[in-house]
Enzyme design. Structure first.
Site, mmCIF file in Angstrom:
data_model
loop_
_atom_site.group_PDB
_atom_site.id
_atom_site.type_symbol
_atom_site.label_atom_id
_atom_site.label_comp_id
_atom_site.label_asym_id
_atom_site.label_seq_id
_atom_site.Cartn_x
_atom_site.Cartn_y
_atom_site.Cartn_z
ATOM 1 N N SER A 257 0.850 -1.199 0.000
ATOM 2 C CA SER A 257 0.000 0.000 0.000
ATOM 3 C C SER A 257 0.879 1.241 0.000
ATOM 4 O O SER A 257 2.035 1.204 0.454
ATOM 5 C CB SER A 257 -0.875 -0.001 1.256
ATOM 6 O OG SER A 257 -1.426 1.276 1.484
ATOM 7 N N TYR B 89 -1.731 -0.182 10.643
ATOM 8 C CA TYR B 89 -1.911 -0.676 9.266
ATOM 9 C C TYR B 89 -0.669 -0.360 8.436
ATOM 10 O O TYR B 89 -0.145 -1.219 7.716
ATOM 11 C CB TYR B 89 -3.161 -0.020 8.667
ATOM 12 C CG TYR B 89 -3.452 -0.371 7.227
ATOM 13 C CD1 TYR B 89 -3.941 -1.624 6.873
ATOM 14 C CD2 TYR B 89 -3.263 0.565 6.212
ATOM 15 C CE1 TYR B 89 -4.226 -1.941 5.547
ATOM 16 C CE2 TYR B 89 -3.549 0.264 4.881
ATOM 17 C CZ TYR B 89 -4.035 -0.991 4.560
ATOM 18 O OH TYR B 89 -4.323 -1.304 3.249
HETATM 19 P P1 NAI Z 1 -11.546 -5.784 0.607
HETATM 20 O O1 NAI Z 1 -11.917 -5.650 2.037
HETATM 21 O O2 NAI Z 1 -12.543 -5.505 -0.443
HETATM 22 O O3 NAI Z 1 -10.938 -7.247 0.330
HETATM 23 C C1 NAI Z 1 -10.090 -7.875 1.265
HETATM 24 C C2 NAI Z 1 -10.400 -9.365 1.251
HETATM 25 O O4 NAI Z 1 -9.531 -10.028 2.175
HETATM 26 C C3 NAI Z 1 -11.839 -9.674 1.695
HETATM 27 O O5 NAI Z 1 -12.460 -10.518 0.748
HETATM 28 C C4 NAI Z 1 -11.668 -10.353 3.035
HETATM 29 O O6 NAI Z 1 -12.675 -11.299 3.341
HETATM 30 C C5 NAI Z 1 -10.306 -11.008 2.863
HETATM 31 N N1 NAI Z 1 -9.700 -11.351 4.144
HETATM 32 C C6 NAI Z 1 -9.640 -10.580 5.258
HETATM 33 N N2 NAI Z 1 -9.065 -11.274 6.244
HETATM 34 C C7 NAI Z 1 -8.730 -12.485 5.754
HETATM 35 C C8 NAI Z 1 -8.117 -13.630 6.307
HETATM 36 N N3 NAI Z 1 -7.721 -13.673 7.587
HETATM 37 N N4 NAI Z 1 -7.917 -14.707 5.511
HETATM 38 C C9 NAI Z 1 -8.326 -14.686 4.232
HETATM 39 N N5 NAI Z 1 -8.932 -13.627 3.644
HETATM 40 C C10 NAI Z 1 -9.136 -12.542 4.408
HETATM 41 O O7 NAI Z 1 -10.286 -4.837 0.423
HETATM 42 P P2 NAI Z 1 -9.389 -4.465 -0.863
HETATM 43 O O8 NAI Z 1 -9.359 -3.002 -0.934
HETATM 44 O O9 NAI Z 1 -9.753 -5.248 -2.042
HETATM 45 O O10 NAI Z 1 -7.969 -4.911 -0.291
HETATM 46 C C11 NAI Z 1 -7.128 -5.810 -0.970
HETATM 47 C C12 NAI Z 1 -5.696 -5.448 -0.652
HETATM 48 O O11 NAI Z 1 -5.406 -4.144 -1.137
HETATM 49 C C13 NAI Z 1 -5.358 -5.399 0.844
HETATM 50 O O12 NAI Z 1 -4.053 -5.938 1.028
HETATM 51 C C14 NAI Z 1 -5.337 -3.923 1.148
HETATM 52 O O13 NAI Z 1 -4.524 -3.617 2.265
HETATM 53 C C15 NAI Z 1 -4.748 -3.400 -0.140
HETATM 54 N N6 NAI Z 1 -4.935 -1.997 -0.424
HETATM 55 C C16 NAI Z 1 -6.174 -1.486 -0.657
HETATM 56 C C17 NAI Z 1 -6.339 -0.156 -0.944
HETATM 57 C C18 NAI Z 1 -7.669 0.452 -1.203
HETATM 58 O O14 NAI Z 1 -7.718 1.691 -1.347
HETATM 59 N N7 NAI Z 1 -8.749 -0.311 -1.294
HETATM 60 C C19 NAI Z 1 -5.171 0.739 -1.069
HETATM 61 C C20 NAI Z 1 -3.922 0.102 -0.839
HETATM 62 C C21 NAI Z 1 -3.813 -1.218 -0.537
#
Ligand code: NAI
Length: 255
Positions: A142, A155
């Site tokens: 990130s 985070y």
């Molecule tokens: P999201 O919340 O839509 O998706 C995250 C997914 O990870 C969810 O499906 C959730 O159920 C799953 N998850 C959470 N804990 C888990 C566990 N213990 N075991 C297995 N799966 C688990 O969020 P998003 O935005 O798609 O995030 C994806 C990645 O992108 C993350 O690493 C986040 O930190 C990163 N990120 C997101 C940004 C944003 O603006 N949305 C910006 C920078 C990085």
């Protein structure tokens, strides 16, 4: 174009957001997507949507903070498909809290999912990739690894740790033909950002501040992050390892 036919890609956090978009894109390019998530129903829905589109996908429930669950994910993938070419280690959780207000339990849980989870996933797939003399790992870090906002310190620490882990693993396994890189999404239109905004004292004002700070003036679509992941994972990035690619609308270019 991306030569993904016959490749097997494991995507953690594939039920939602960036992971879901990546699963759909990899499958559209011919890969078999193993959609892994703690939300098993959501993973099933992603896999089902891919199959309805004519792609190849299976869903596996997995909690990335648990070593046994992650090992089962890797073992089941190899048992089903005989190989494992790409890991997209993407699952993470967010916490919006000032540093000293963060409880020890919150700190540990955040690190268990975001940092230990990535470590465990890499640890489980690397021996398979070593046997294949080839593999590609992309970790979702990130912009918080470089510059953060107030109330994001725990985070940000996990995201910085992912970047450092990525560099170390890239060096450890370069001789095995395994590449390891990070994608650095900017603010992306997913549940994670929607929750972050909702937790702000004034969500509308925070959204204006967020958008105002992005040179391209908008959030990324998850699909735009997925395109960069596909590139980093593909053979077209064959000489790229130990580095990160920002897909952030110019956010980190600013002074
Ligand atoms: P999201 O919340 O839509 O998706 C995250 C997914 O990870 C969810 O499906 C959730 O159920 C799953 N998850 C959470 N804990 C888990 C566990 N213990 N075991 C297995 N799966 C688990 O969020 P998003 O935005 O798609 O995030 C994806 C990645 O992108 C993350 O690493 C986040 O930190 C990163 N990120 C997101 C940004 C944003 O603006 N949305 C910006 C920078 C990085």
């Amino acid at each position: 174009m991306w030569n993904m036919t016959g490749k097997v890609v494991v995507i953690t956090g594939g039920a939602n957001g960036i992971g879901q978009a990546a699963a759909r894109l990899f499958a559209r390019e011919g890969a078999t997507a193993v959609v892994a998530d703690i939300e098993q129903d959501g993973a099933e829905q992603t896999a089902e949507a891919i199959r309805l589109d004519g792609g190849s996908a299976v869903a596996l429930g997995c909690d990335v903070e648990r070593a046994d669950s992650v090992q089962l994910l890797a073992d089941t993938t190899v048992a089903m498909f005989g190989r494992l070419d790409i890991l997209f280690a993407n699952a993470a959780i967010q916490l919006t809290k000032a540093g000293a207000d963060t409880t020890l339990e919150e700190w540990d849980h955040l690190h268990a999912v975001n940092l230990r989870g990535v470590f465990l996933c890499c640890k489980a797939v690397i021996p398979v990739m070593q046997r294949q003399h080839k593999g590609s790992i992309v970790i979702t870090s990130s912009g918080h690894a470089f510059a953060t906002y107030p109330r994001c310190s725990a985070y940000a620490a996990t995201k910085g740790g992912q970047l450092a882990l990525m560099r170390g693993l890239a060096l450890d396994y370069a001789a095995d033909g395994i590449r390891v890189n990070c994608v650095i999404p900017g603010a992306t239109d997913t549940r994670l950002v929607r929750n972050y905004l909702a937790a702000s004292p004034d969500p509308e004002q925070e959204k204006r501040r967020l958008l105002g700070g992005i040179p391209l003036g908008r959030l990324a679509a998850p699909e735009e992050i997925a395109e960069a992941v596909l590139f980093l994972a593909s053979d077209r990035a064959a000489y790229i390892t130990g580095t990160s690619l920002a897909v952030d609308g110019g956010l980190l270019a600013q002074a």
